[in-house]
Structures are given as structure tokens and as C-alpha cells.
Design an enzyme around this catalytic site. Structure first.
Site, short mmCIF file in Angstrom:
data_model
loop_
_atom_site.label_atom_id
_atom_site.label_comp_id
_atom_site.label_asym_id
_atom_site.label_seq_id
_atom_site.Cartn_x
_atom_site.Cartn_y
_atom_site.Cartn_z
N TYR A 23 0.84 -1.37 -0.08
CA TYR A 23 -0.01 -0.06 -0.07
C TYR A 23 0.98 1.42 0.08
O TYR A 23 0.32 2.56 0.10
CB TYR A 23 -0.91 -0.02 1.12
CG TYR A 23 -1.92 -1.29 1.16
CD1 TYR A 23 -2.96 -1.23 0.11
CD2 TYR A 23 -1.87 -2.14 2.17
CE1 TYR A 23 -3.79 -2.38 0.20
CE2 TYR A 23 -2.68 -3.29 2.21
CZ TYR A 23 -3.65 -3.28 1.04
OH TYR A 23 -4.68 -4.25 0.98
N ASN A 75 -13.81 3.05 -0.75
CA ASN A 75 -13.10 1.98 -0.80
C ASN A 75 -13.16 1.29 0.48
O ASN A 75 -13.14 1.50 1.65
CB ASN A 75 -11.51 2.47 -0.50
CG ASN A 75 -10.45 1.20 -0.47
OD1 ASN A 75 -10.93 0.26 -0.35
ND2 ASN A 75 -9.18 1.64 -0.69
N HIS A 101 -9.53 1.00 -5.32
CA HIS A 101 -8.63 -0.06 -4.53
C HIS A 101 -7.35 0.72 -4.80
O HIS A 101 -6.84 1.00 -6.05
CB HIS A 101 -8.82 -1.45 -4.72
CG HIS A 101 -10.12 -2.09 -4.30
ND1 HIS A 101 -10.54 -2.40 -3.11
CD2 HIS A 101 -11.29 -2.25 -4.97
CE1 HIS A 101 -11.57 -2.63 -3.00
NE2 HIS A 101 -12.05 -2.96 -4.20
N LEU A 102 -6.69 0.77 -3.59
CA LEU A 102 -5.11 1.21 -4.02
C LEU A 102 -4.47 0.26 -4.69
O LEU A 102 -3.65 0.61 -5.54
CB LEU A 102 -4.56 1.52 -2.60
CG LEU A 102 -5.13 2.69 -1.79
CD1 LEU A 102 -4.82 2.52 -0.21
CD2 LEU A 102 -4.67 3.98 -2.40
C1 DQA Z 1 -7.85 -2.62 -0.73
C2 DQA Z 1 -8.04 -3.93 -1.19
C3 DQA Z 1 -8.45 -4.96 -0.33
O1 DQA Z 1 -8.51 -6.42 -0.81
C4 DQA Z 1 -8.00 -4.90 1.21
O2 DQA Z 1 -8.43 -5.75 2.08
C5 DQA Z 1 -7.86 -3.62 1.71
C6 DQA Z 1 -7.26 -2.53 0.88
C7 DQA Z 1 -7.19 -1.53 -1.53
O3 DQA Z 1 -7.40 -0.46 -1.29
O4 DQA Z 1 -6.26 -2.00 -2.21
O5 DQA Z 1 -8.16 -3.34 2.92
O6 DQA Z 1 -9.26 -2.20 -0.62
#
Ligand code: DQA
Length: 141
Positions: A23, A75, A101-102
Site C-alpha cells: 500500500y 474503498n 482500491h489502492l
Molecule cells: C484494498 C484492497 C482490499 O483487498 C484490502 O482488504 C484492503 C485495501 C485496497 O485499497 O487495495 O483493505 O481495498
């Protein structure tokens, strides 16, 4: 009065600390500042909401259905893969909802390949990191 609502679900408050190799090192507040800077010359007025609780996301979406937003960016974090309740709450809204999604969820574990809440959304963006938020907002101005 804000015209775009941005909802972040569970563990996104831990950005900067959680899995930086996936992330990155920016915090959620850094992402917010980056988004607002990118949109500073636009009519976007953003309201940011974060919670770790599924029911609070449902409540916030239900409330949004009674307010005057142009669009919602969401998100849902891990709930993206599991939550029928958030899926159903998104369906109540009569305005565009874009899921972001990031990370690039399709390049990750198998359990992230099911995108349940996204089925209720107008569009989905995955893998663009911190730029997903302002790009999603910009598409709705
Ligand atoms: C997320 C992707 C999801 O799979 C994960 O559980 C997250 C972050 C993302 O922003 O990439 O908490 O939503």
C-alpha cells in the site's frame, strides 16, 4: 456543503503502517491531502469518512441517499470481497458510486478476486494507488 462523499472502510486508517510493500508509505491523511491538491482548481468539495465497522458504512450510505451528493467514492477495504449488506446499501443510491482500491486486487490472493460490492457500483478502479481517489472524483465533476 460537500458535493462528493469519500468512504474508506476497515484498516485504511492504518495506511502508512500496514503492508507498506503493498500500500506504500502514505497515511490516509496524506492520500486526502494529495487528492485535495489535485482537485484544488475544480468544483469538488470532498467529505471524507472512515470507519472499521460494516454497519457504519451501511448507515453512512443510507444517509447519503438522503443528501445531495453528486457521487460517492468508496474503498470498502476487505468488505469489498464479502459484504452483501454494503452491496445492497450502494444499490439504494440514485447517484454514481465508484469503488476504488489502492492495490491491484486481481494481482493478489485468490480471495480478493471476488469483488462483491463492486457489482453494485457504476465503476471500479484498482491498482492506481493514491491517484485513484482524485481520478474517480474528477470523472464525476
Ligand atoms: C484494498 C484492497 C482490499 O483487498 C484490502 O482488504 C484492503 C485495501 C485496497 O485499497 O487495495 O483493505 O481495498
Amino acid at each position: 456543503m460537500a458535493n462528493i462523499l469519500i468512504i474508506n472502510g476497515p484498516n485504511l486508517n492504518m495506511l502508512g503502517k500496514r503492508e507498506p510493500e503493498v500500500y506504500g508509505t502514505l497515511t490516509l491523511d496524506d492520500v486526502r491531502q494529495h487528492t485535495e491538491l489535485k482537485l484544488k482548481d475544480t468544483p469538488a468539495k470532498l467529505e471524507w469518512y472512515q470507519t472499521n465497522l460494516e454497519g457504519e458504512i451501511v448507515d453512512r450510505l443510507q444517509k447519503a441517499a438522503t443528501q445531495n451528493y453528486k457521487a460517492v467514492i468508496i474503498n470498502p477495504g476487505g468488505y469489498a470481497h464479502t459484504s452483501v449488506a454494503i452491496h445492497d446499501a450502494i444499490k439504494i443510491l440514485q447517484i454514481p458510486v465508484i469503488e476504488v482500491h489502492l492495490s491491484h486486487v486481481y494481482r493478489r490472493e485468490g480471495f480478493r478476486q471476488t469483488l462483491l460490492t463492486a457489482k453494485a457500483c457504476m465503476a471500479i478502479m484498482t491498482g492506481l494507488g493514491k491517484d485513484a481517489y482524485w481520478l474517480a472524483v474528477k470523472s464525476q465533476l
